[in-house]
Design a protein around this motif. Sequence first.
Motif, PDB file in Angstrom:
ATOM      1  N   VAL A  13      62.611  31.051  21.522  1.00 26.89           N
ATOM      2  CA  VAL A  13      62.219  29.730  21.019  1.00 26.89           C
ATOM      3  C   VAL A  13      60.769  29.431  21.391  1.00 26.89           C
ATOM      4  O   VAL A  13      60.024  28.859  20.604  1.00 26.89           O
ATOM      5  CB  VAL A  13      63.165  28.641  21.572  1.00 26.89           C
ATOM      6  CG1 VAL A  13      62.642  27.249  21.288  1.00 26.89           C
ATOM      7  CG2 VAL A  13      64.551  28.816  20.997  1.00 26.89           C
ATOM      8  N   THR A  14      60.350  29.831  22.587  1.00 20.24           N
ATOM      9  CA  THR A  14      59.014  29.463  23.060  1.00 20.24           C
ATOM     10  C   THR A  14      57.915  30.379  22.546  1.00 20.24           C
ATOM     11  O   THR A  14      56.789  29.927  22.360  1.00 20.24           O
ATOM     12  CB  THR A  14      58.976  29.425  24.595  1.00 20.24           C
ATOM     13  OG1 THR A  14      59.433  30.686  25.102  1.00 20.24           O
ATOM     14  CG2 THR A  14      59.850  28.306  25.128  1.00 20.24           C
ATOM     15  N   THR A  15      58.208  31.671  22.309  1.00 19.53           N
ATOM     16  CA  THR A  15      57.148  32.593  21.866  1.00 19.53           C
ATOM     17  C   THR A  15      57.349  33.117  20.454  1.00 19.53           C
ATOM     18  O   THR A  15      56.458  33.749  19.913  1.00 19.53           O
ATOM     19  CB  THR A  15      57.046  33.808  22.811  1.00 19.53           C
ATOM     20  OG1 THR A  15      58.264  34.577  22.704  1.00 19.53           O
ATOM     21  CG2 THR A  15      56.783  33.380  24.239  1.00 19.53           C
ATOM     22  N   GLN A  16      58.528  32.896  19.885  1.00 23.17           N
ATOM     23  CA  GLN A  16      58.903  33.358  18.552  1.00 23.17           C
ATOM     24  C   GLN A  16      59.011  34.886  18.452  1.00 23.17           C
ATOM     25  O   GLN A  16      59.097  35.434  17.363  1.00 23.17           O
ATOM     26  CB  GLN A  16      57.940  32.819  17.474  1.00 23.17           C
ATOM     27  CG  GLN A  16      58.018  31.324  17.293  1.00 23.17           C
ATOM     28  CD  GLN A  16      59.389  30.876  16.824  1.00 23.17           C
ATOM     29  OE1 GLN A  16      59.816  31.229  15.736  1.00 23.17           O
ATOM     30  NE2 GLN A  16      60.083  30.119  17.652  1.00 23.17           N
ATOM     31  N   GLU A  17      59.023  35.566  19.571  1.00 24.66           N
ATOM     32  CA  GLU A  17      59.179  37.016  19.552  1.00 24.66           C
ATOM     33  C   GLU A  17      60.630  37.380  19.251  1.00 24.66           C
ATOM     34  O   GLU A  17      61.548  36.677  19.663  1.00 24.66           O
ATOM     35  CB  GLU A  17      58.786  37.616  20.898  1.00 24.66           C
ATOM     36  CG  GLU A  17      57.307  37.480  21.166  1.00 24.66           C
ATOM     37  CD  GLU A  17      56.959  37.956  22.548  1.00 24.66           C
ATOM     38  OE1 GLU A  17      56.389  39.055  22.640  1.00 24.66           O
ATOM     39  OE2 GLU A  17      57.275  37.244  23.515  1.00 24.66           O
ATOM     40  N   GLY A  62      57.823  26.287  16.270  1.00 18.54           N
ATOM     41  CA  GLY A  62      57.241  27.603  16.521  1.00 18.54           C
ATOM     42  C   GLY A  62      57.120  28.420  15.251  1.00 18.54           C
ATOM     43  O   GLY A  62      56.094  29.075  15.006  1.00 18.54           O
ATOM     44  N   ARG A  63      58.158  28.402  14.423  1.00 17.78           N
ATOM     45  CA  ARG A  63      58.096  29.141  13.154  1.00 17.78           C
ATOM     46  C   ARG A  63      57.047  28.553  12.223  1.00 17.78           C
ATOM     47  O   ARG A  63      56.320  29.286  11.559  1.00 17.78           O
ATOM     48  CB  ARG A  63      59.468  29.172  12.490  1.00 17.78           C
ATOM     49  CG  ARG A  63      60.377  30.206  13.158  1.00 17.78           C
ATOM     50  CD  ARG A  63      61.700  30.350  12.465  1.00 17.78           C
ATOM     51  NE  ARG A  63      62.475  29.146  12.766  1.00 17.78           N
ATOM     52  CZ  ARG A  63      63.251  28.511  11.895  1.00 17.78           C
ATOM     53  NH1 ARG A  63      63.373  28.944  10.681  1.00 17.78           N
ATOM     54  NH2 ARG A  63      63.917  27.432  12.253  1.00 17.78           N
ATOM     55  N   ALA A  64      56.932  27.230  12.183  1.00 12.44           N
ATOM     56  CA  ALA A  64      55.912  26.595  11.335  1.00 12.44           C
ATOM     57  C   ALA A  64      54.518  26.996  11.790  1.00 12.44           C
ATOM     58  O   ALA A  64      53.643  27.281  10.962  1.00 12.44           O
ATOM     59  CB  ALA A  64      56.075  25.073  11.369  1.00 12.44           C
ATOM     60  N   PHE A  65      54.301  27.040  13.102  1.00 11.08           N
ATOM     61  CA  PHE A  65      53.002  27.459  13.628  1.00 11.08           C
ATOM     62  C   PHE A  65      52.718  28.916  13.250  1.00 11.08           C
ATOM     63  O   PHE A  65      51.608  29.244  12.817  1.00 11.08           O
ATOM     64  CB  PHE A  65      52.962  27.277  15.150  1.00 11.08           C
ATOM     65  CG  PHE A  65      51.636  27.642  15.749  1.00 11.08           C
ATOM     66  CD1 PHE A  65      50.558  26.780  15.662  1.00 11.08           C
ATOM     67  CD2 PHE A  65      51.464  28.860  16.396  1.00 11.08           C
ATOM     68  CE1 PHE A  65      49.327  27.122  16.211  1.00 11.08           C
ATOM     69  CE2 PHE A  65      50.245  29.209  16.946  1.00 11.08           C
ATOM     70  CZ  PHE A  65      49.170  28.335  16.858  1.00 11.08           C
ATOM     71  N   GLU A  66      53.715  29.783  13.380  1.00 10.72           N
ATOM     72  CA  GLU A  66      53.546  31.194  13.005  1.00 10.72           C
ATOM     73  C   GLU A  66      53.211  31.333  11.515  1.00 10.72           C
ATOM     74  O   GLU A  66      52.388  32.166  11.134  1.00 10.72           O
ATOM     75  CB  GLU A  66      54.806  31.998  13.338  1.00 10.72           C
ATOM     76  CG  GLU A  66      55.059  32.162  14.821  1.00 10.72           C
ATOM     77  CD  GLU A  66      54.030  33.025  15.512  1.00 10.72           C
ATOM     78  OE1 GLU A  66      53.619  34.041  14.935  1.00 10.72           O
ATOM     79  OE2 GLU A  66      53.632  32.672  16.640  1.00 10.72           O
ATOM     80  N   GLU A  67      53.830  30.518  10.670  1.00  6.01           N
ATOM     81  CA  GLU A  67      53.535  30.554   9.236  1.00  6.01           C
ATOM     82  C   GLU A  67      52.093  30.125   8.968  1.00  6.01           C
ATOM     83  O   GLU A  67      51.410  30.716   8.133  1.00  6.01           O
ATOM     84  CB  GLU A  67      54.515  29.662   8.472  1.00  6.01           C
ATOM     85  CG  GLU A  67      55.907  30.236   8.419  1.00  6.01           C
ATOM     86  CD  GLU A  67      56.941  29.268   7.852  1.00  6.01           C
ATOM     87  OE1 GLU A  67      56.557  28.173   7.376  1.00  6.01           O
ATOM     88  OE2 GLU A  67      58.128  29.616   7.889  1.00  6.01           O
ATOM     89  N   LYS A  68      51.623  29.105   9.681  1.00  5.76           N
ATOM     90  CA  LYS A  68      50.241  28.664   9.512  1.00  5.76           C
ATOM     91  C   LYS A  68      49.271  29.761   9.955  1.00  5.76           C
ATOM     92  O   LYS A  68      48.251  29.995   9.308  1.00  5.76           O
ATOM     93  CB  LYS A  68      49.981  27.377  10.288  1.00  5.76           C
ATOM     94  CG  LYS A  68      50.668  26.178   9.673  1.00  5.76           C
ATOM     95  CD  LYS A  68      50.488  24.935  10.509  1.00  5.76           C
ATOM     96  CE  LYS A  68      51.252  23.784   9.887  1.00  5.76           C
ATOM     97  NZ  LYS A  68      51.249  22.587  10.700  1.00  5.76           N
ATOM     98  N   LEU A  69      49.601  30.436  11.050  1.00  7.70           N
ATOM     99  CA  LEU A  69      48.754  31.549  11.518  1.00  7.70           C
ATOM    100  C   LEU A  69      48.746  32.701  10.528  1.00  7.70           C
ATOM    101  O   LEU A  69      47.722  33.358  10.347  1.00  7.70           O
ATOM    102  CB  LEU A  69      49.234  32.059  12.878  1.00  7.70           C
ATOM    103  CG  LEU A  69      48.747  31.334  14.106  1.00  7.70           C
ATOM    104  CD1 LEU A  69      49.345  31.975  15.358  1.00  7.70           C
ATOM    105  CD2 LEU A  69      47.240  31.326  14.204  1.00  7.70           C
ATOM    106  N   ALA A  70      49.887  32.959   9.907  1.00  6.24           N
ATOM    107  CA  ALA A  70      49.958  34.042   8.920  1.00  6.24           C
ATOM    108  C   ALA A  70      49.076  33.714   7.715  1.00  6.24           C
ATOM    109  O   ALA A  70      48.415  34.603   7.165  1.00  6.24           O
ATOM    110  CB  ALA A  70      51.402  34.267   8.490  1.00  6.24           C
ATOM    111  N   ALA A  71      49.066  32.447   7.314  1.00 11.61           N
ATOM    112  CA  ALA A  71      48.247  32.031   6.177  1.00 11.61           C
ATOM    113  C   ALA A  71      46.767  31.967   6.537  1.00 11.61           C
ATOM    114  O   ALA A  71      45.902  32.229   5.700  1.00 11.61           O
ATOM    115  CB  ALA A  71      48.722  30.669   5.659  1.00 11.61           C
ATOM    116  N   SER A  77      45.900  24.511  16.436  1.00 10.56           N
ATOM    117  CA  SER A  77      46.529  23.188  16.412  1.00 10.56           C
ATOM    118  C   SER A  77      45.467  22.119  16.633  1.00 10.56           C
ATOM    119  O   SER A  77      44.512  22.346  17.384  1.00 10.56           O
ATOM    120  CB  SER A  77      47.574  23.079  17.524  1.00 10.56           C
ATOM    121  OG  SER A  77      48.643  23.937  17.267  1.00 10.56           O
ATOM    122  N   PRO A  78      45.637  20.965  16.013  1.00 10.94           N
ATOM    123  CA  PRO A  78      44.680  19.873  16.249  1.00 10.94           C
ATOM    124  C   PRO A  78      44.631  19.535  17.741  1.00 10.94           C
ATOM    125  O   PRO A  78      45.682  19.422  18.381  1.00 10.94           O
ATOM    126  CB  PRO A  78      45.247  18.711  15.433  1.00 10.94           C
ATOM    127  CG  PRO A  78      46.171  19.332  14.443  1.00 10.94           C
ATOM    128  CD  PRO A  78      46.672  20.593  15.067  1.00 10.94           C
TER     129      PRO A  78
END
Length: 107
Positions: A13-17, A62-71, A77-78
């Motif tokens: 949950v914390t690292t999305q690994e 965490g998943r939303a952040f990973e998706e933003k990084l992928a894009a 993050s602000p």
Amino acid sequence: MSVSEEIILARSVTTQEIIEFDRRTGRAVHKRHGFNFDYAIASVEPLPRDIHEIMLSLDRNGRAFEEKLAADPEYESPPDKPILNGDQRRGLLFIADFYRAHPLPPE
């Protein structure tokens, strides 16, 4: 994420690994940043409903952040937005004590 005869596939949950646990031993070795980390399933006690929902919200964030990084690999993050909200902090503090208080029984 999934369970087979041999493997428990889990996402942190914390690292999305993604981590593959041996279902027989409850252990995993996972390489991160060039280092091997040993993991062990220490408890399977179900969380109280409110804490479970908080952990799911952390996972979604965490998943939303990973998706933003992928894009956009340069996404950050602000700076004025806290990483965790109050409930998420409460949930993480709760599980630290909760799982220690509910260990797996010795074999």
